[in-house]
Scaffold this motif. Structure first.
Motif, PDB file in Angstrom:
ATOM      1  N   SER A   1      38.406  26.124  66.985  1.00 34.23           N
ATOM      2  CA  SER A   1      39.749  25.889  67.505  1.00 34.23           C
ATOM      3  C   SER A   1      40.206  27.180  68.172  1.00 34.23           C
ATOM      4  N   VAL A   2      41.404  27.132  68.704  1.00 37.19           N
ATOM      5  CA  VAL A   2      41.954  28.353  69.274  1.00 37.19           C
ATOM      6  C   VAL A   2      43.311  28.606  68.649  1.00 37.19           C
ATOM      7  N   PRO A   3      43.457  29.724  67.994  1.00 37.60           N
ATOM      8  CA  PRO A   3      42.445  30.780  67.825  1.00 37.60           C
ATOM      9  C   PRO A   3      41.428  30.415  66.768  1.00 37.60           C
ATOM     10  N   ALA A   4      40.335  31.119  66.759  1.00 37.28           N
ATOM     11  CA  ALA A   4      39.246  30.829  65.849  1.00 37.28           C
ATOM     12  C   ALA A   4      39.745  30.700  64.416  1.00 37.28           C
ATOM     13  N   ARG A   5      39.042  29.869  63.664  1.00 41.50           N
ATOM     14  CA  ARG A   5      39.420  29.683  62.278  1.00 41.50           C
ATOM     15  C   ARG A   5      38.139  29.564  61.470  1.00 41.50           C
ATOM     16  N   VAL A   6      38.047  30.356  60.427  1.00 40.81           N
ATOM     17  CA  VAL A   6      36.821  30.391  59.632  1.00 40.81           C
ATOM     18  C   VAL A   6      37.167  30.190  58.175  1.00 40.81           C
ATOM     19  N   GLU A   7      36.412  29.317  57.535  1.00 40.52           N
ATOM     20  CA  GLU A   7      36.657  29.095  56.115  1.00 40.52           C
ATOM     21  C   GLU A   7      35.435  29.434  55.286  1.00 40.52           C
ATOM     22  N   TYR A   8      35.707  29.964  54.118  1.00 41.50           N
ATOM     23  CA  TYR A   8      34.635  30.328  53.208  1.00 41.50           C
ATOM     24  C   TYR A   8      34.758  29.516  51.923  1.00 41.50           C
ATOM     25  N   GLU A   9      33.601  29.241  51.347  1.00 41.39           N
ATOM     26  CA  GLU A   9      33.611  28.421  50.138  1.00 41.39           C
ATOM     27  C   GLU A   9      32.391  28.751  49.297  1.00 41.39           C
ATOM     28  N   LEU A  10      32.556  28.719  48.004  1.00 42.48           N
ATOM     29  CA  LEU A  10      31.423  28.960  47.123  1.00 42.48           C
ATOM     30  C   LEU A  10      30.400  27.847  47.275  1.00 42.48           C
ATOM     31  N   THR A  11      29.130  28.203  47.236  1.00 38.52           N
ATOM     32  CA  THR A  11      28.072  27.201  47.197  1.00 38.52           C
ATOM     33  C   THR A  11      27.885  26.781  45.750  1.00 38.52           C
ATOM     34  N   ALA A  12      27.014  25.796  45.535  1.00 42.05           N
ATOM     35  CA  ALA A  12      26.705  25.382  44.166  1.00 42.05           C
ATOM     36  C   ALA A  12      26.192  26.592  43.385  1.00 42.05           C
ATOM     37  N   LEU A  13      25.346  27.348  44.047  1.00 40.94           N
ATOM     38  CA  LEU A  13      24.813  28.559  43.413  1.00 40.94           C
ATOM     39  C   LEU A  13      25.932  29.541  43.079  1.00 40.94           C
ATOM     40  N   GLY A  14      26.809  29.721  44.027  1.00 39.44           N
ATOM     41  CA  GLY A  14      27.917  30.647  43.822  1.00 39.44           C
ATOM     42  C   GLY A  14      28.791  30.239  42.642  1.00 39.44           C
ATOM     43  N   VAL A  15      28.982  28.946  42.498  1.00 39.00           N
ATOM     44  CA  VAL A  15      29.806  28.441  41.404  1.00 39.00           C
ATOM     45  C   VAL A  15      29.201  28.800  40.050  1.00 39.00           C
ATOM     46  N   THR A  16      27.884  28.769  39.990  1.00 40.65           N
ATOM     47  CA  THR A  16      27.236  29.069  38.705  1.00 40.65           C
ATOM     48  C   THR A  16      27.416  30.522  38.290  1.00 40.65           C
ATOM     49  N   LEU A  17      27.766  31.351  39.257  1.00 40.70           N
ATOM     50  CA  LEU A  17      27.980  32.767  38.927  1.00 40.70           C
ATOM     51  C   LEU A  17      29.309  32.961  38.209  1.00 40.70           C
ATOM     52  N   ILE A  18      30.213  32.048  38.453  1.00 43.73           N
ATOM     53  CA  ILE A  18      31.547  32.156  37.863  1.00 43.73           C
ATOM     54  C   ILE A  18      31.499  32.253  36.338  1.00 43.73           C
TER      55      ILE A  18
END
Lengths: 126, 126
Positions: free
Chosen positions: B80-97
């Motif tokens: 989109s304008v302006p750029a938009r970036v989203e971050y999210e935990l992966t399944a692997l990342g969740v297991t680190l929690i």
DNA sequence: CCGTATCCCCGGAGATACTG
DNA sequence: CAGTATCTCCGGGGATACGG
């Protein structure tokens, strides 16, 4: 970072993040290795040093002092000649082993996956 | 560990210690805060940045790249304008929690004791 | 809004040498 | 053997400015 706007006034604050307080220690390369090195019982300075590949005398001393200050290990000096000093985990220090081990397990369980992810990322990233 | 003349193995080394491999990440101040910041769901760059007090844009970008490379989070760009970036935990990342939380609990449970130990140590150490 | 590139400084940590 | 004291070097990371 200015503190001009931080109304958070707990005196023993650790910059607002208690987690960091321990992670700074746990995350420290040498601290973890020292704790792990002591998990099977007391050790003298030089033995500990030999067991931790690559640590300098300076760093080991410094690391052990920190851990002692935090009450995670004890330091016992035997006034023999030459001097002899032994270190040992305290009851508190022992309790750290468990969560640390949990993390170690996670590490072992997911190490390959992570390395594979890195390889994949790097190869498509040229 | 007697690797006589260990000829500088590889760069994904971990120097024979897989634990370090993860601890280097977990011990990293910003990495942990980023993971924790994402534990309740996806977030955009700027929101994440605001949620992590004191992090610079440079450090956040760098941290997120590392975590993405390790496969702990995903990065999604919306053109989109302006750029938009989203971050999210992966399944692997969740297991680190979980192991991370174990450490956090340990931290909370023993924070006062440690601070007391430090105070005691410092006062008798003038 | 998101990311990269530059400059620059401060402190961590190795090497070394010396004391109790 | 255990620890301290310097000196020095290197790189992490903040500030800033610019590009997509």
């Amino acid at each position: 970072m200015s503190q001009a706007d931080a109304p958070e006034t707990r005196s023993d604050d650790t910059s607002g993040c208690p987690l960091r307080d321990i992670l700074d220690r746990v995350g420290d390369k040498w601290s973890v290795l020292a704790i792990v090195g002591l998990k099977d019982g007391r050790m003298r300075f030089s033995d500990l040093r030999r067991s931790i590949e690559g640590i300098s005398q300076r760093m080991l001393t410094q690391t052990l002092r920190q851990l002692e200050r935090d009450g995670l290990i004890t330091r016992t000096v035997y006034p023999s000649v030459p001097a002899r000093v032994e270190y040992e985990l305290t009851a508190l220090g022992v309790t750290l082993i468990e969560p640390l081990t949990a993390l170690a397990r996670w590490s072992e369980n997911n190490r390959r996956a992570i390395l594979a992810n890195r390889a994949a990322y790097d190869s498509r990233e040229i």
